[in-house]
Write a protein that holds these residues in place. Structure first.
Motif, PDB file in Angstrom:
ATOM      1  N   LEU B  10       0.829  -1.206   0.000  1.00  0.00           N
ATOM      2  CA  LEU B  10       0.000   0.000   0.000  1.00  0.00           C
ATOM      3  C   LEU B  10       0.863   1.255   0.000  1.00  0.00           C
ATOM      4  N   PHE B  11       1.936   1.261   0.787  1.00  0.00           N
ATOM      5  CA  PHE B  11       2.642   2.513   0.977  1.00  0.00           C
ATOM      6  C   PHE B  11       3.885   2.683   0.111  1.00  0.00           C
ATOM      7  N   THR B  12       4.244   1.658  -0.655  1.00  0.00           N
ATOM      8  CA  THR B  12       5.389   1.843  -1.551  1.00  0.00           C
ATOM      9  C   THR B  12       5.198   3.037  -2.486  1.00  0.00           C
ATOM     10  N   PRO B  13       4.052   3.154  -3.155  1.00  0.00           N
ATOM     11  CA  PRO B  13       3.894   4.338  -4.029  1.00  0.00           C
ATOM     12  C   PRO B  13       3.943   5.649  -3.253  1.00  0.00           C
ATOM     13  N   ALA B  35       9.861   7.796 -10.440  1.00  0.00           N
ATOM     14  CA  ALA B  35       8.456   7.379 -10.478  1.00  0.00           C
ATOM     15  C   ALA B  35       8.333   5.978 -11.043  1.00  0.00           C
ATOM     16  N   ASN B  36       9.062   5.705 -12.116  1.00  0.00           N
ATOM     17  CA  ASN B  36       8.967   4.378 -12.726  1.00  0.00           C
ATOM     18  C   ASN B  36       9.513   3.303 -11.799  1.00  0.00           C
ATOM     19  N   LEU B  37      10.612   3.646 -11.122  1.00  0.00           N
ATOM     20  CA  LEU B  37      11.182   2.663 -10.204  1.00  0.00           C
ATOM     21  C   LEU B  37      10.195   2.329  -9.105  1.00  0.00           C
ATOM     22  N   PHE B  38       9.519   3.344  -8.588  1.00  0.00           N
ATOM     23  CA  PHE B  38       8.595   3.060  -7.490  1.00  0.00           C
ATOM     24  C   PHE B  38       7.346   2.347  -7.987  1.00  0.00           C
ATOM     25  N   ALA B  39       6.935   2.648  -9.210  1.00  0.00           N
ATOM     26  CA  ALA B  39       5.787   1.929  -9.753  1.00  0.00           C
ATOM     27  C   ALA B  39       6.157   0.470  -9.963  1.00  0.00           C
ATOM     28  N   VAL B 126      -1.976   4.693  -4.306  1.00  0.00           N
ATOM     29  CA  VAL B 126      -2.189   4.354  -2.888  1.00  0.00           C
ATOM     30  C   VAL B 126      -3.689   4.271  -2.594  1.00  0.00           C
ATOM     31  N   GLY B 127      -4.421   5.277  -3.081  1.00  0.00           N
ATOM     32  CA  GLY B 127      -5.860   5.306  -2.816  1.00  0.00           C
ATOM     33  C   GLY B 127      -6.553   4.062  -3.345  1.00  0.00           C
TER      34      GLY B 127
END
Lengths: 506, 543
Positions: B10-13, B35-39, B126-127
């Motif tokens: 849930l909280f990674t993004p 952004a891409n890495l976190f996605a 996240v939402g």
């Protein structure tokens, strides 16, 4: 009352914050004469310190009360039962001080831009807070009325503080005339209660009213109804419920923006404290009588304010109508309160809803007004929606904070504003007002529309003036405090819910 | 044992979004990489869930539970409770996958205000994940509402010419539905307090008390139906079901490509998920009420046919795909209100399928739009000559969307129709033309855009897919073929929650023993016995 002929130490302790604030307010008037033009911010600093001292006084009262409570002694009454420093009054006093502190921070740069940086401004703010504290802690209608007038007269002057601005003058005059008029009606109603019950103390008024009602098999006599109606009209004027709201949009629009912010939270909270004191503590036996009146006024208020806000193009007017709409929601909490009998969950939830609403409203609405205040530049008045267009490219942090405040005002979770609405809707569902609850939530959707008009302008339109918006340190601090409070209460509301439960004495 | 895997997913993004706030906004490439890495990270941390979940797929109840009831706001009775079953598991995997795909697809499409874009997108992620994981209604509602804000901004800032209108319409419509749902759930919450003496928003607690309202003489069935209608309104607007669909074409057409992918792929599923997770178990007697159920089925069928017919007439490719969503989601709600194991599991699977294939369709439209900046069908023609690889992928995805056997769409629609047919053959018969119309509008679109010679000189120089663009399609293609060729694992994952749900709604439904037995093979997998069903329904549909 009789009894004690002299004031005791307890009286002075319980009025400590009021005394401190008065001293500081008078002090500012003196200091102001001595300091040169460039150092006027010292007045603001003094006022801020005064607010802190008053808060310290409140803490002192709380500690003393807690200590005496351990010995089984409840020390709340002061000045021969004309004043009560109970949890309710302490809670509201904190609210007023928070509102005043943030408003002072907002004002420093704004008044410099307006070339009206005088010490009287801060001293008037402190005086009005003194009045508010008296309103919240007064238990005698005379004392409450004195507090009301002290607050009102200070705010009349504050509204007209921009002497060279026509709008400000006009607003002050309108506010003065309608305010005086409503105070007159209010005083008339209170005098009738005095005549009916032979006392100015709310306890005795409550007992007297109860006796009257029992004598007539729970039917209110015409004179009692007239007394109630006139008192309520006065109260509705002060909280600006429709149809007694006409002064508010003009006063809000014309007043210096930081004063508008102050009025929308602290003055409104004080009016609410007075309303709750009189209707709940004093006229509790008559709650079934004023219930239909409350239902009518709350529906009209929500409808009128939400519809009127839809078409506003002036930010201050829009926020003014939105603040009227919020009054409508808060009245619903009182509706739930009045429509059930004592040990019902709806009663406590309705009251909690109003108190929590006022708390979160203080931060989110002041935050929104702080952003509007910062739009005022040397050559820009900055209170139209067009002036906020493209704010994101000019001041990204402020724009995001404004978005947070607006969403909170609209009641989107997880922001503070949601919890006020939550408790009010819950209390309505508990007391069986399903239709009223549906109406209220639908108006919340209206609310979102006009708040999002501002957000649209900030994020999705181009700025006409591309320069970065200068924000003073004090303003940053005010914004920071409001934003942190709005988000923090939203995510961790537990202790604040506990706080309002405590303050309602539940 | 408390596992924190769901919180991590849930909280990674969110971590990514917070990190991005500190990156200077002119450093666009760094922003894109982060952004891409976190996605991708969000997808990777969700992958361990697959084997872990698989190992306990037949066990009853929610898995990977986290938190405890009432631990967040004790005085309200709200808790931070996460947990998943087969249905939410599949939707979570879909969300993390599509989240990554759509962020990857935005690399070149978004050129201005890049930083904000990715921040809002990650917050949106996240939402959505929170909605599928929450086992506490208050928490669910927070995510449900909070997720509107980033979507509103994504449409409103990076959208097309009518973006302001579309964004506010999207926001208002959804909020309108959800506030009434809030009231309804406040009543359930209060009712739960009356029955048990405790204030809680825990879904499992509400599951136990909410169904009794229907039989409670103090309130009665009409009142329960009204409460259900509040839920229905919230979810029907989100799905969107037929009369409430008007926000969808606007939002889809104006949203940026990645926004449309997420909107169609995940956001719409929140509506159907809401029906499955809340409306059905809260109001079992209401949904089985013949009138209510009849209306639900009728609206679904109208949605199927109407969406397809309107798609047929579109001149704008994106609008066509948007209306096709109305039609496809009609199948999903039809399956839900068939209220039997086949219908429900088909519906959930079709939700996944729709996420994959319609997500891909929006990517396809976006790729052409990025090259030519128009979505008018008449501007194109003969694209297969200049972009062969693109044309191939498009063909596969079109076929998947229209429900060709061996591809994913077929399995879902087929199972839904099978489930519906068991309940009432007329319902299935009315829905089948939707499948035919889907083939019609998609193939006709393909013909007009890809076949023939290049007539418009502007299209002669279009370059084929870049490796990055191909990469966005690879996972979707794999999933499309996997579900199409071997859907059994998916049905097995869905078997336990779906049977549980059917048992809640229809305690006397034949063939499901309580507690659910792990050895029962997934009913829809026995496809061999069901061929006559389609033959007959198709016959009825074609006069």
């Amino acid at each position: 009352m009789g009894g004690a002929q002299y004031f005791t130490g307890t009286d002075y302790l319980l009025s400590l914050p009021i005394i401190l604030l008065t001293l500081f307010a008078l002090g500012i008037l003196l200091i102001d004469l001595m300091i040169p033009r460039e150092l006027k911010w010292v007045n603001a600093a003094t006022a801020f310190v005064g607010v802190l001292f008053a808060a310290g006084g409140l803490v002192r009262i709380q500690l003393a009360q807690a200590e005496l409570m351990l010995q089984g002694e409840r020390v709340e009454w002061a000045f021969m039962h004309s004043m009560i420093m109970d949890h309710f009054a302490i809670y509201f006093s904190y609210l007023f001080l928070a509102g005043a502190a943030i408003a002072i921070l907002m004002s420093v740069r704004y008044l410099e831009i307006e070339h009206e940086h005088h010490g009287e401004f801060y001293s008037l703010i402190l005086f009005s807070v003194v009045g508010m504290m008296v309103m919240a802690s007064g238990f005698d209608i005379v004392l409450i009325f004195i507090g009301l007038e002290l607050m009102a007269i200070s705010t009349y002057v504050l509204v007209g503080f921009l002497r060279s601005d026509k709008r400000s003058n006009e607003a002050a005059l309108k506010y003065l005339l309608l305010g005086a008029f409503s105070s007159g009606i209010f005083a008339y109603g209170l005098s009738l209660f005095y005549g009916l019950t032979g006392s100015t103390n709310l306890v005795n008024i409550g007992i007297g009213v109860q006796r009257e009602l029992t004598a007539r098999h729970n039917h209110a006599s015409p004179i009692l109804v007239v007394a109630l109606l006139t008192t309520c009209v006065g109260l509705f004027f002060k909280i600006a419920a429709i149809p007694f709201h006409q002064w508010l949009p003009d006063a809000y629009e014309g007043a210096p923006t930081s004063v508008t912010g102050f009025m929308s939270v602290a003055v409104k909270a004080a009016a609410w404290a007075m309303l709750l004191r009189i209707l709940i503590w004093g006229l509790y036996p008559m709650r079934k009588v004023y219930l239909p009146l409350l239902i009518f006024v709350s529906i009209v208020t929500m409808t009128g304010a939400n519809l009127a806000a839809l078409t506003q193009n002036n930010l201050k007017r829009l926020l003014a109508y939105s603040s009227i709409a919020h009054v409508g929601y808060m009245l619903l909490g009182l509706v739930a309160f009045a429509s059930v009998d004592y040990p019902d969950a709806a009663m406590t939830d309705g009251l909690k809803g109003i108190l929590l609403y006022l708390l979160v409203y203080t931060f989110m609405n002041l935050g929104a007004f702080a952003v509007v205040t910062s739009l005022r530049q040397r050559d820009v008045i900055g209170d139209e929606i067009d002036d906020i267009a493209g704010l994101f490219s000019r001041a990204p942090t402020e724009a995001v904070l404004m978005l947070i405040f607006l969403l909170s005002l609209a009641g989107i979770p997880p922001l503070a504003g949601f919890y006020g609405k939550y408790f009010i809707f819950l209390s309505l569902m508990e007391s069986g007002h399903y239709v009223l609850a549906s109406l209220a939530v639908l108006y919340a959707v209206f609310g979102l529309y006009y708040y999002m008009r501002i957000a649209n302008a900030m994020f999705m339109r181009e700025a006409t003036d591309k320069t970065r918006l200068p924000i003073s340190v004090a303003m940053k601090f005010a914004l920071g405090v409001s934003a942190v409070a709005t988000v923090y209460i939203g995510i961790f509301p537990e202790r604040f819910i506990k706080l309002v439960t405590w303050s309602a004495g539940l | 044992m408390q596992s924190h895997i769901l919180s991590i997913i849930l909280f990674t993004p969110l971590v990514g979004a917070i990190l991005l706030m500190f990156v200077p906004k002119d450093n666009k490439d760094a922003i894109r990489w982060i952004a891409n890495l976190f996605a991708l990270g969000g997808l990777l941390v969700s992958l361990p869930l697959v084997p872990w979940f698989w190992a306990q797929r037949f066990e009853p109840g929610f898995k990977f539970m986290e938190g405890a009831p009432n631990n967040w706001i004790p005085s309200i009775g709200a808790g931070y409770v996460l947990g998943i079953d087969g249905i939410s598991f599949l939707l979570i995997m879909l969300t993390t996958l599509l989240g990554w795909v759509s962020i990857l697809s935005s690399w070149t499409a978004i050129e201005n205000r890049v930083k904000e874009y990715y921040i809002w997108f990650l917050i949106l992620q996240v939402g959505m994940l929170g909605v599928f994981m929450s086992l506490d209604f208050f928490l669910f509602f927070v995510f449900w509402e909070a997720m509107l804000v980033p979507m509103y901004l994504l449409i409103g800032i990076w959208g097309g010419p009518r973006k302001l209108y579309a964004a506010i319409k999207f926001f208002l419509y959804t909020l309108f539905g959800s506030v009434l749902m809030l009231l309804s759930v406040l009543f359930l919450y209060f009712y739960n307090f009356r029955q048990t003496g405790s204030y809680t928003f825990s879904i499992q607690a509400l599951y136990r008390t909410a169904p009794h309202i229907f039989h409670d003489p103090a309130y009665g069935s009409t009142f329960a139906i009204l409460l259900f209608l509040a839920f229905f309104l919230a979810f029907a607007i989100k799905v969107p079901m037929f009369p409430f669909h008007t926000w969808l074409p606007d939002a889809h057409v104006e949203a940026p490509t990645a926004g449309s992918v997420i909107l169609a792929g995940v956001l719409l599923k929140m509506g159907t998920y809401g029906f499955v997770r809340f409306a059905l178990p809260f109001f079992p007697d209401v949904v089985m009420h013949p009138k209510v159920r009849g209306w639900m089925i009728a609206l679904s069928i109208i949605g199927i046919i109407y969406g397809a017919l309107v798609s047929l007439m579109q001149k704008d490719m994106k609008k066509l795909v948007a209306y096709s969503s109305v039609s496809h989601l009609g199948f999903c709600t039809l399956g839900i209100f068939a209220l039997n194991p086949a219908g429900l599991s088909g519906s959930v699977l079709q939700q996944i399928n729709h996420g994959i294939s319609t997500g891909a369709l929006f990517l396809i439209v976006g790729i052409l739009y990025e090259r030519r900046h128009t979505r008018e069908i008449s501007e194109y023609g003969g694209i297969s000559n200049v972009m062969p690889l693109y044309a191939t992928i498009t063909m596969i995805m079109f076929l998947s969307s229209m429900g060709l056997p061996l591809l994913n769409g077929f399995v879902g629609e087929f199972t839904i129709l099978q489930g519906t047919f068991v309940e009432n053959w007329r319902w299935a018969a009315w829905a089948v033309p939707g499948v035919i119309l889907a083939a019609a509008y998609l193939l006709w679109l393909y013909q007009r855009v890809f076949f023939g010679t290049v007539t418009n000189p502007k299209n002669e120089k279009l370059h084929d897919l870049t490796p990055r663009e191909v990469l966005t399609f690879v996972p979707l293609l794999i999933m499309a073929f996997w579900i199409g060729l071997y859907p059994k694992p998916f049905f097995q994952i869905l078997q336990q929650p779906v049977n549980q749900l059917v048992l809640t709604v229809r305690p006397d439904y034949p063939g499901i023993s309580s507690p659910v037995n792990a050895s029962i093979p997934a009913a829809p997998a026995q496809a061999a016995a069901l061929h006559p069903v389609t033959a007959e329904t198709t016959k009825v549909a074609k006069p």
